[in-house]
Motif scaffolding. Structure first.
Motif, PDB file in Angstrom:
ATOM      1  N   ILE A 141      33.970  -2.045   4.994  1.00  0.00           N
ATOM      2  CA  ILE A 141      33.697  -0.633   4.728  1.00  0.00           C
ATOM      3  C   ILE A 141      33.855  -0.433   3.227  1.00  0.00           C
ATOM      4  CG2 ILE A 141      34.292   1.742   5.296  1.00  0.00           C
ATOM      5  CD1 ILE A 141      35.560   0.670   7.878  1.00  0.00           C
ATOM      6  N   TRP A 142      32.839   0.098   2.597  1.00  0.00           N
ATOM      7  CA  TRP A 142      32.766   0.116   1.139  1.00  0.00           C
ATOM      8  C   TRP A 142      33.542   1.273   0.529  1.00  0.00           C
ATOM      9  CZ3 TRP A 142      31.030  -4.434  -0.006  1.00  0.00           C
ATOM     10  CH2 TRP A 142      30.055  -5.040   0.793  1.00  0.00           C
ATOM     11  N   GLY A 143      34.266   0.978  -0.542  1.00  0.00           N
ATOM     12  CA  GLY A 143      34.926   2.015  -1.315  1.00  0.00           C
ATOM     13  C   GLY A 143      33.961   2.691  -2.284  1.00  0.00           C
ATOM     14  N   SER A 144      34.323   3.897  -2.700  1.00  0.00           N
ATOM     15  CA  SER A 144      33.486   4.660  -3.636  1.00  0.00           C
ATOM     16  C   SER A 144      34.328   5.792  -4.217  1.00  0.00           C
ATOM     17  CB  SER A 144      32.261   5.236  -2.916  1.00  0.00           C
ATOM     18  OG  SER A 144      32.646   6.293  -2.046  1.00  0.00           O
ATOM     19  N   ALA A 145      33.762   6.542  -5.148  1.00  0.00           N
ATOM     20  CA  ALA A 145      34.489   7.662  -5.744  1.00  0.00           C
ATOM     21  C   ALA A 145      34.874   8.712  -4.707  1.00  0.00           C
ATOM     22  CB  ALA A 145      33.644   8.307  -6.839  1.00  0.00           C
ATOM     23  N   SER A 146      34.143   8.761  -3.592  1.00  0.00           N
ATOM     24  CA  SER A 146      34.463   9.721  -2.533  1.00  0.00           C
ATOM     25  C   SER A 146      35.249   9.078  -1.403  1.00  0.00           C
ATOM     26  CB  SER A 146      33.179  10.350  -1.986  1.00  0.00           C
ATOM     27  OG  SER A 146      32.301   9.359  -1.500  1.00  0.00           O
ATOM     28  N   GLY A 147      35.730   7.860  -1.610  1.00  0.00           N
ATOM     29  CA  GLY A 147      36.501   7.165  -0.584  1.00  0.00           C
ATOM     30  C   GLY A 147      35.642   6.180   0.176  1.00  0.00           C
ATOM     31  N   LEU A 148      36.069   5.826   1.369  1.00  0.00           N
ATOM     32  CA  LEU A 148      35.390   4.815   2.167  1.00  0.00           C
ATOM     33  C   LEU A 148      34.186   5.389   2.901  1.00  0.00           C
ATOM     34  CD1 LEU A 148      38.601   3.113   3.540  1.00  0.00           C
ATOM     35  CD2 LEU A 148      36.891   1.974   2.116  1.00  0.00           C
ATOM     36  N   SER A 149      33.056   4.698   2.794  1.00  0.00           N
ATOM     37  CA  SER A 149      31.858   5.127   3.507  1.00  0.00           C
ATOM     38  C   SER A 149      30.849   3.984   3.521  1.00  0.00           C
ATOM     39  CB  SER A 149      31.222   6.355   2.849  1.00  0.00           C
ATOM     40  OG  SER A 149      30.791   6.048   1.530  1.00  0.00           O
ATOM     41  N   GLY A 150      30.097   3.885   4.595  1.00  0.00           N
ATOM     42  CA  GLY A 150      29.106   2.822   4.729  1.00  0.00           C
ATOM     43  C   GLY A 150      29.772   1.484   4.989  1.00  0.00           C
ATOM     44  N   ALA A 151      29.069   0.585   5.647  1.00  0.00           N
ATOM     45  CA  ALA A 151      29.684  -0.685   6.017  1.00  0.00           C
ATOM     46  C   ALA A 151      28.614  -1.710   6.368  1.00  0.00           C
ATOM     47  CB  ALA A 151      30.611  -0.492   7.221  1.00  0.00           C
ATOM     48  N   ARG A 152      29.045  -2.967   6.459  1.00  0.00           N
ATOM     49  CA  ARG A 152      28.200  -4.017   6.998  1.00  0.00           C
ATOM     50  C   ARG A 152      29.067  -4.996   7.770  1.00  0.00           C
ATOM     51  NH1 ARG A 152      24.434  -6.358   4.533  1.00  0.00           N
ATOM     52  NH2 ARG A 152      24.494  -8.226   5.827  1.00  0.00           N
ATOM     53  N   THR A 153      28.473  -5.652   8.747  1.00  0.00           N
ATOM     54  CA  THR A 153      29.184  -6.574   9.625  1.00  0.00           C
ATOM     55  C   THR A 153      29.374  -7.932   8.955  1.00  0.00           C
ATOM     56  OG1 THR A 153      28.317  -5.503  11.604  1.00  0.00           O
ATOM     57  CG2 THR A 153      29.068  -7.774  11.849  1.00  0.00           C
TER      58      THR A 153
END
Length: 481
Positions: A141-153
């Motif tokens: 699950i990817w980090g970003s300036a807005s927190g965790l969002s989006g992912a890949r298996t």
């Protein structure tokens, strides 16, 4: 990951946030990722974040689907409102919440795609993959300036040889190339290393199989994984905990593999241990291991023990520097059957002296009339090892700690030492997965120059963290290590 030991971060003013439905969103003035970062700072604001799991949470009416709660750090520490709940029904997360997936059974983190934000790896070992029952999976699950969002298996490269892929995870730079690798364990003898160079579009750069001397099968394989630098070469080493098999018999063991540009090389096995924590206890620049035999082990059939193994230029020292149980002079309590002393262990610098201190749980400790209520013992790191002379114990009847000791609380199901408010003192976080009949709960106690203090301690139950209390979610079962 080893490089985090050398990071020095200047903390900026806290960024304004807008909270909608209990989920963190950042305003247009959101922080940008700093050049230096922590491996558990998912929104790049310069504060470590806390990840606590509820692997048996009901999601969308489905039992034991599992959930993960991220409490974002700040100058004032963590709060129940400044958090995000992630499940397989969350937008952008692969899969769907299904019965017994146990999403969040284990978690690990680091910046996998080198964008300046830490990313979270979540295991779901009970996931059915096609017609492979309990095949297991893991997701980034990817980090970003807005927190965790989006992912890949993270896909299973060899599903036919094991089940429960994702039952153990660790992240570290095992090849010294400056890129974070992901180690994934299962019920098999193999541990798969997914090489650094992750991108959101293509995942890992490559992968290879590490064949460990482990017993395979249900409940076996790599029970837990972690990374650290035990030989001080600035390349992370892999610590594998499971059932070790030698030529004549099997033992619970901690296997150490040294990282290098040529790959991971077996270094040593420490017998009769199932869990471990890593950190530099004596301040010599080498990570040390604290291993635990919380069920009693081969030499102690009572309440459990921990052992300290020093690192050095040649690798880990197989002979323990010390072994501590609740009959060790200075340790509060007594060595009693099934206390589970050492059930969870974490290392971090609480008092700011540059030496790693230890938090050791006994989640089945009985106190007064409360049976299996649990406690956590804090030991100070010194140049000669962990000190037992000034140990402190915390439980729900300790002054200033919210709650009260009750039967079957399981206080200490998980522990973590990490600085959540940026004051350079590791705070003590404690999970209790069976609090309130299996709902679970989380506590955060501040670190200070004099050690852990219960002043300004906070506690959050499952419901206040956005977790359904239907069906015993076990919030607090595990934490980010």
């Amino acid at each position: 990951m080893n490089r985090s030991r050398f990071l020095h971060i200047t903390l900026a003013a806290a960024t304004a946030v807008a909270l909608t439905g209990g989920v963190l969103t950042l305003t247009a003035g959101a922080a940008t990722a700093a050049t230096s970062k922590f491996t558990d700072d998912f929104n790049g604001d310069g504060y470590r974040d806390l990840v606590t799991t509820a692997p048996h949470a009901t999601v969308g009416g489905v039992k034991s689907a599992g959930a993960v709660v991220v409490n974002y750090g700040s100058a004032s520490g963590i709060s129940a409102s400044r958090r995000k709940v992630i499940t397989q029904n969350s937008s952008g997360i692969p899969g769907t919440a299904e019965s017994n997936d146990t999403f969040g059974a284990v978690v690990a983190s680091d910046d996998l795609n080198n964008d300046g934000y830490a990313d979270l790896v979540v295991g779901a070992p009970g996931e059915d993959v096609g017609d492979d029952t309990d095949g297991g999976t893991a997701a980034v699950i990817w980090g970003s300036a807005s927190g965790l969002s989006g992912a890949r298996t993270i896909s299973d490269p060899k599903s036919s040889s094991h089940d429960r892929f994702g039952q153990s995870l660790a992240v570290g730079d095992f090849s010294g190339d400056g890129k974070a690798d992901v180690a994934v364990g299962s019920t098999g003898k193999d541990v798969w290393i997914h090489k650094g160079g992750f991108t959101k579009s293509s995942g890992a750069a490559s992968r290879f199989e590490l064949t460990a001397s482990l017993q395979s099968g249900t409940g076996h394989g790599a029970v837990s994984l972690l990374s650290g630098d035990v030989n001080g070469d600035d390349t992370d080493d892999l610590i594998v905990n499971g059932t070790y098999v030698n030529t004549s018999s099997k033992y619970y063991g901690t296997l150490v593999y040294l990282g290098s540009t040529s790959g991971l090389t077996f270094d040593a096995v420490l017998e009769s241990h199932e869990q471990a924590a890593v950190g530099d206890i004596n301040g010599d620049g080498y990570d040390d291991l604290v291993t635990s035999a919380w069920w009693g082990g081969s030499t102690d059939e009572l309440g459990g023990s921990i052992s300290t193994h020093f690192g050095g230029s040649g690798g880990i020292h197989t002979d323990p520097r010390q072994t501590i149980d609740q009959d060790t002079p200075g340790i509060p309590g007594a060595d009693e059957s099934s206390d589970n002393f050492g059930h969870a262990v974490s290392l971090g610098d609480i008092d700011g002296d540059g030496l790693a201190d230890a938090a050791v749980s006994a989640d089945y400790e009985s106190i007064g009339d409360a049976t299996l209520t649990g406690s956590v013992t804090v030991l100070r790191g010194t140049p000669t090892g962990l000190s037992s002379s000034d140990a402190k114990v915390f439980h729900q009847d300790s002054a200033g700690v919210p709650g009260a000791n009750e039967d079957n609380d399981g206080f200490g199901s998980s522990v973590r030492l990490s600085d959540l408010n940026g004051d350079h003192h590791a705070d003590l976080s404690v999970g209790a997965k069976t609090e309130n009949h299996g709902d679970g709960a989380l506590w955060s106690l501040r670190g200070s120059s004099s050690g852990v203090t219960a002043k300004n301690a906070v506690s959050f139950g499952a419901a206040s963290e956005g977790i359904s209390t239907s069906g015993a979610p076990s919030f607090g079962a595990t934490m980010l290590r």
